[in-house]
Scaffold this active site. Structure first.
Site, PDB file in Angstrom:
ATOM      1  N   ASN A  10       0.854  -1.183   0.000  1.00  0.00           N
ATOM      2  CA  ASN A  10       0.000   0.000   0.000  1.00  0.00           C
ATOM      3  C   ASN A  10       0.894   1.237   0.000  1.00  0.00           C
ATOM      4  OD1 ASN A  10      -1.814   2.034   0.526  1.00  0.00           O
ATOM      5  ND2 ASN A  10      -2.406   1.316   2.571  1.00  0.00           N
ATOM      6  N   TRP A  11       0.967   1.883  -1.150  1.00  0.00           N
ATOM      7  CA  TRP A  11       1.886   3.017  -1.286  1.00  0.00           C
ATOM      8  C   TRP A  11       1.319   4.296  -0.677  1.00  0.00           C
ATOM      9  CZ3 TRP A  11       3.756   2.452  -7.117  1.00  0.00           C
ATOM     10  CH2 TRP A  11       4.418   1.217  -7.258  1.00  0.00           C
ATOM     11  N   LYS A  12       0.061   4.263  -0.281  1.00  0.00           N
ATOM     12  CA  LYS A  12      -0.605   5.435   0.317  1.00  0.00           C
ATOM     13  C   LYS A  12      -0.390   6.664  -0.579  1.00  0.00           C
ATOM     14  CE  LYS A  12      -0.321   3.210   4.760  1.00  0.00           C
ATOM     15  NZ  LYS A  12      -0.211   3.300   6.214  1.00  0.00           N
ATOM     16  N   HIS A  96      -9.684   0.981   4.844  1.00  0.00           N
ATOM     17  CA  HIS A  96      -8.401   1.163   5.546  1.00  0.00           C
ATOM     18  C   HIS A  96      -8.630   2.098   6.741  1.00  0.00           C
ATOM     19  CE1 HIS A  96      -4.334   2.442   6.456  1.00  0.00           C
ATOM     20  NE2 HIS A  96      -3.935   1.350   5.835  1.00  0.00           N
ATOM     21  N   GLU A  98      -7.002   4.485   7.894  1.00  0.00           N
ATOM     22  CA  GLU A  98      -6.808   5.917   7.626  1.00  0.00           C
ATOM     23  C   GLU A  98      -8.053   6.512   6.987  1.00  0.00           C
ATOM     24  OE1 GLU A  98      -3.095   5.468   5.539  1.00  0.00           O
ATOM     25  OE2 GLU A  98      -2.142   4.907   7.434  1.00  0.00           O
ATOM     26  N   GLU A 168      -5.633  -5.206  10.418  1.00  0.00           N
ATOM     27  CA  GLU A 168      -4.604  -4.195  10.667  1.00  0.00           C
ATOM     28  C   GLU A 168      -4.909  -3.470  11.975  1.00  0.00           C
ATOM     29  OE1 GLU A 168      -2.526  -2.910   6.839  1.00  0.00           O
ATOM     30  OE2 GLU A 168      -4.310  -1.673   7.008  1.00  0.00           O
ATOM     31  N   GLY A 174       2.312   2.007  10.873  1.00  0.00           N
ATOM     32  CA  GLY A 174       3.259   3.107  10.775  1.00  0.00           C
ATOM     33  C   GLY A 174       3.964   3.434  12.075  1.00  0.00           C
ATOM     34  N   SER A 214       3.197  -2.415  10.307  1.00  0.00           N
ATOM     35  CA  SER A 214       4.647  -2.501  10.528  1.00  0.00           C
ATOM     36  C   SER A 214       5.229  -3.855  10.122  1.00  0.00           C
ATOM     37  CB  SER A 214       4.990  -2.157  11.983  1.00  0.00           C
ATOM     38  OG  SER A 214       4.626  -0.807  12.265  1.00  0.00           O
ATOM     39  N   GLY A 235       2.734  -1.242   4.323  1.00  0.00           N
ATOM     40  CA  GLY A 235       2.786   0.183   4.010  1.00  0.00           C
ATOM     41  C   GLY A 235       4.220   0.622   3.769  1.00  0.00           C
ATOM     42  N   GLY A 236       4.843   1.162   4.802  1.00  0.00           N
ATOM     43  CA  GLY A 236       6.175   1.764   4.672  1.00  0.00           C
ATOM     44  C   GLY A 236       7.194   0.875   3.966  1.00  0.00           C
TER      45      GLY A 236
HETATM   46  P1  PGA Z   1       2.707   0.110   7.690  1.00  0.00           P
HETATM   47  O1  PGA Z   1       1.249   0.370   7.055  1.00  0.00           O
HETATM   48  O2  PGA Z   1       3.248  -1.165   7.107  1.00  0.00           O
HETATM   49  O3  PGA Z   1       3.514   1.329   7.296  1.00  0.00           O
HETATM   50  O4  PGA Z   1       2.518   0.002   9.171  1.00  0.00           O
HETATM   51  C1  PGA Z   1       0.366  -0.706   6.845  1.00  0.00           C
HETATM   52  C2  PGA Z   1      -0.929  -0.207   6.255  1.00  0.00           C
HETATM   53  O5  PGA Z   1      -1.397   0.882   6.615  1.00  0.00           O
HETATM   54  O6  PGA Z   1      -1.523  -0.893   5.398  1.00  0.00           O
END
Ligand code: PGA
Length: 255
Positions: A10-12, A96, A98, A168, A174, A214, A235-236
């Site tokens: 997930n590149w956000k 998600h 967010e 998640e 994050g 994470s 994500g990251g």
């Molecule tokens: P993260 O994000 O790996 O940076 O914790 C995961 C996500 O939000 O899908």
């Protein structure tokens, strides 16, 4: 039943088109050889079309990060499942945390999106997860099962079987603070038990449940060793080809 693992990046709201294309090409070149795992990237909306084109002849799938539930209409700023299928997406992340926390997305809205995605031949990656306050209050299961019910409630059993669920925990996203494999497994098992209630044992055994929060090259293997963890939403660590490839290659020592 062995479920095929699915690792999604997930590149956000990161990367320009040029940066995304470069990353997509590198992921294609380095990950296509891992035949035992489905690999998906989720670029920002502006990059979806070029990246779908770039990956068209590869086994790497492309996901959008959100959608509207309507096929078309006067919804300024939104993208419909029809449009996302048209550019070549095969998956859409819905619900998600967010989007739930920052953009007011509701359980009901997530359910409508999952319904609409199946109507248009797309696979939803349905995110569920509790906040730290909810976990500390002992409400984790209540929250994630409510989110699961709402997301999948209008789907037929075969649509549930084809959906992907991502657990998640919000406190792990994050933050560098991953759920332990045992903590994640406990929730994944509870989600699968709920899938049995929703759609029966055979369907529940087919649903792939990703862990997210994470995920890194050094913790993926322990997470994937759990019986109900079938992949990861990253994500990251999905923003460089090196770390993402090492996650995709979790079973291969030589990656
Ligand atoms: P993260 O994000 O790996 O940076 O914790 C995961 C996500 O939000 O899908």
């Amino acid at each position: 039943m062995t479920r095929r693992p699915i690792i999604a990046g997930n590149w956000k709201m990161h990367l320009t088109v040029a940066e995304g294309l470069a990353l997509a090409s590198e992921i294609r070149n380095r990950c296509a050889r891992f035949r035992g795992v489905d690999v998906v990237v989720a670029p920002g909306a502006a990059s979806l079309y070029p990246i779908c084109q770039r990956l068209a002849d590869s086994p790497i799938g492309v996901a959008a990060q959100n959608c509207h539930h309507a096929a078309q209409g006067a919804y300024t700023g939104e993208l419909s499942p029809v449009q996302l299928a048209d550019v070549g997406c095969g998956y859409v992340i819905v619900g998600h945390s967010e989007r739930r926390q920052l953009f007011g997305e509701t359980d009901e809205g997530v359910g409508k999106k999952a319904r609409a995605l199946h109507d248009h031949g797309l696979t939803p990656i349905v995110c569920v997860g509790e906040t730290l306050v909810e976990r500390d209050a002992g409400r984790t299961l209540e929250v994630v099962l409510r989110q699961l019910d709402a997301a999948l409630g209008s789907l037929r059993p075969e649509e549930i079987a084809a959906s992907v669920v991502a657990y998640e925990p919000v406190w792990a996203i994050g933050t560098g603070r991953t759920a332990t494999p045992a903590q994640a497994q406990e929730i994944h098992a509870a989600l699968r038990t709920r899938l049995v209630a929703l759609a029966g044992e055979t369907v529940a055994q087919k649903v792939r449940i990703q862990y997210g929060g994470s995920v890194k090259p050094d913790n993926i293997r322990d997470l994937m060793s759990q019986p109900d963890i079938d992949g990861a939403l990253v994500g990251g660590a999905s923003l460089t080809a090196d770390s993402f490839t090492r996650i995709v290659a979790f079973e291969n020592e030589d990656a």
